[in-house]
Motif scaffolding. Structure first.
Motif, PDB file in Angstrom:
ATOM      1  N   ARG A  25       1.031  -1.463   0.450  1.00 12.61           N
ATOM      2  CA  ARG A  25       0.505   0.123  -0.074  1.00 12.61           C
ATOM      3  C   ARG A  25       0.606   1.601   0.166  1.00 12.61           C
ATOM      4  O   ARG A  25       0.035   2.514  -0.074  1.00 12.61           O
ATOM      5  CB  ARG A  25      -0.782   0.025   0.913  1.00 12.61           C
ATOM      6  N   SER A  26       2.265   0.701   0.209  1.00 12.43           N
ATOM      7  CA  SER A  26       2.520   1.923  -0.090  1.00 12.43           C
ATOM      8  C   SER A  26       4.423   1.754  -0.628  1.00 12.43           C
ATOM      9  O   SER A  26       4.913   1.355  -0.797  1.00 12.43           O
ATOM     10  CB  SER A  26       3.334   2.825   1.137  1.00 12.43           C
ATOM     11  N   VAL A  28       8.120   4.289  -0.396  1.00  9.67           N
ATOM     12  CA  VAL A  28       8.597   5.358   0.771  1.00  9.67           C
ATOM     13  C   VAL A  28      10.093   5.527  -0.307  1.00  9.67           C
ATOM     14  O   VAL A  28      11.224   4.450  -0.514  1.00  9.67           O
ATOM     15  CB  VAL A  28       9.094   4.470   1.711  1.00  9.67           C
ATOM     16  N   VAL A  49       6.773   9.638   0.508  1.00  8.31           N
ATOM     17  CA  VAL A  49       5.639   8.904   1.464  1.00  8.31           C
ATOM     18  C   VAL A  49       4.717   8.579   0.084  1.00  8.31           C
ATOM     19  O   VAL A  49       4.178   9.381  -0.063  1.00  8.31           O
ATOM     20  CB  VAL A  49       5.401   8.028   2.990  1.00  8.31           C
ATOM     21  N   TYR A  50       4.812   7.962  -0.847  1.00  6.76           N
ATOM     22  CA  TYR A  50       3.820   7.471  -1.631  1.00  6.76           C
ATOM     23  C   TYR A  50       2.316   6.429  -1.069  1.00  6.76           C
ATOM     24  O   TYR A  50       3.388   5.455  -1.282  1.00  6.76           O
ATOM     25  CB  TYR A  50       4.413   6.696  -3.065  1.00  6.76           C
ATOM     26  N   ARG A  51       1.642   6.708  -1.333  1.00  6.06           N
ATOM     27  CA  ARG A  51       0.170   6.032  -0.627  1.00  6.06           C
ATOM     28  C   ARG A  51      -0.359   5.321  -2.620  1.00  6.06           C
ATOM     29  O   ARG A  51      -0.572   5.914  -3.534  1.00  6.06           O
ATOM     30  CB  ARG A  51      -0.923   6.458   0.249  1.00  6.06           C
ATOM     31  N   SER A  53      -2.520   2.754  -4.150  1.00  8.16           N
ATOM     32  CA  SER A  53      -5.016   1.718  -3.612  1.00  8.16           C
ATOM     33  C   SER A  53      -5.468   1.613  -5.273  1.00  8.16           C
ATOM     34  O   SER A  53      -4.786   2.458  -6.318  1.00  8.16           O
ATOM     35  CB  SER A  53      -5.561   2.318  -3.186  1.00  8.16           C
ATOM     36  N   LEU A  57      -1.176   5.600  -7.797  1.00  7.87           N
ATOM     37  CA  LEU A  57      -0.746   6.596  -7.058  1.00  7.87           C
ATOM     38  C   LEU A  57      -1.833   7.164  -6.288  1.00  7.87           C
ATOM     39  O   LEU A  57      -2.577   7.959  -6.882  1.00  7.87           O
ATOM     40  CB  LEU A  57       0.139   7.740  -7.415  1.00  7.87           C
ATOM     41  N   ASP A  59      -1.832   9.486  -3.385  1.00  3.35           N
ATOM     42  CA  ASP A  59      -1.213  10.148  -2.413  1.00  3.35           C
ATOM     43  C   ASP A  59       0.314  11.076  -2.073  1.00  3.35           C
ATOM     44  O   ASP A  59       0.942   9.497  -1.924  1.00  3.35           O
ATOM     45  CB  ASP A  59      -1.974  10.112  -0.828  1.00  3.35           C
ATOM     46  N   ALA A  60       0.367  11.905  -2.197  1.00  4.17           N
ATOM     47  CA  ALA A  60       2.544  11.623  -2.041  1.00  4.17           C
ATOM     48  C   ALA A  60       2.648  13.224  -0.673  1.00  4.17           C
ATOM     49  O   ALA A  60       2.348  13.801  -0.871  1.00  4.17           O
ATOM     50  CB  ALA A  60       3.193  12.151  -3.186  1.00  4.17           C
ATOM     51  N   ARG A  61       3.354  12.745   0.709  1.00  4.23           N
ATOM     52  CA  ARG A  61       3.515  13.058   0.951  1.00  4.23           C
ATOM     53  C   ARG A  61       5.317  13.581   1.546  1.00  4.23           C
ATOM     54  O   ARG A  61       6.009  12.117   1.378  1.00  4.23           O
ATOM     55  CB  ARG A  61       3.193  12.759   2.666  1.00  4.23           C
TER      56      ARG A  61
END
Length: 75
Positions: A25-26, A28, A49-51, A53, A57, A59-61
């Protein structure tokens, strides 16, 4: 997004991938980012950190070790 930042740095921005960890699910990425812009220079380490689903891709933080330097460079 990265293309816009590269343009703002007159093509000098470089991202060096140091390590990549992939999970279900991620993802890094540990990386070093360097650039020059006018009289300013940037040299920071980042963790992104990429999420993921359903294989996409979503989300990216971004976590920057020298956030003040990063903000000053792009402001």
């Amino acid at each position: 997004f990265l293309g816009a930042l590269r343009e703002r740095s007159s093509g000098t921005m470089r991202v060096q991938l140091d390590e990549l960890t992939v999970g279900e699910r991620s993802v890094v990425a540990l990386q070093r980012v360097t650039a020059t812009r006018e009289e300013r220079s940037l040299d920071v380490s980042m963790c992104v950190v990429y999420r993921v689903s359903n294989g996409l891709l979503v989300d990216a933080r971004y976590y920057v070790d020298e956030l003040a330097q990063y903000d000053a460079f792009w402001s």
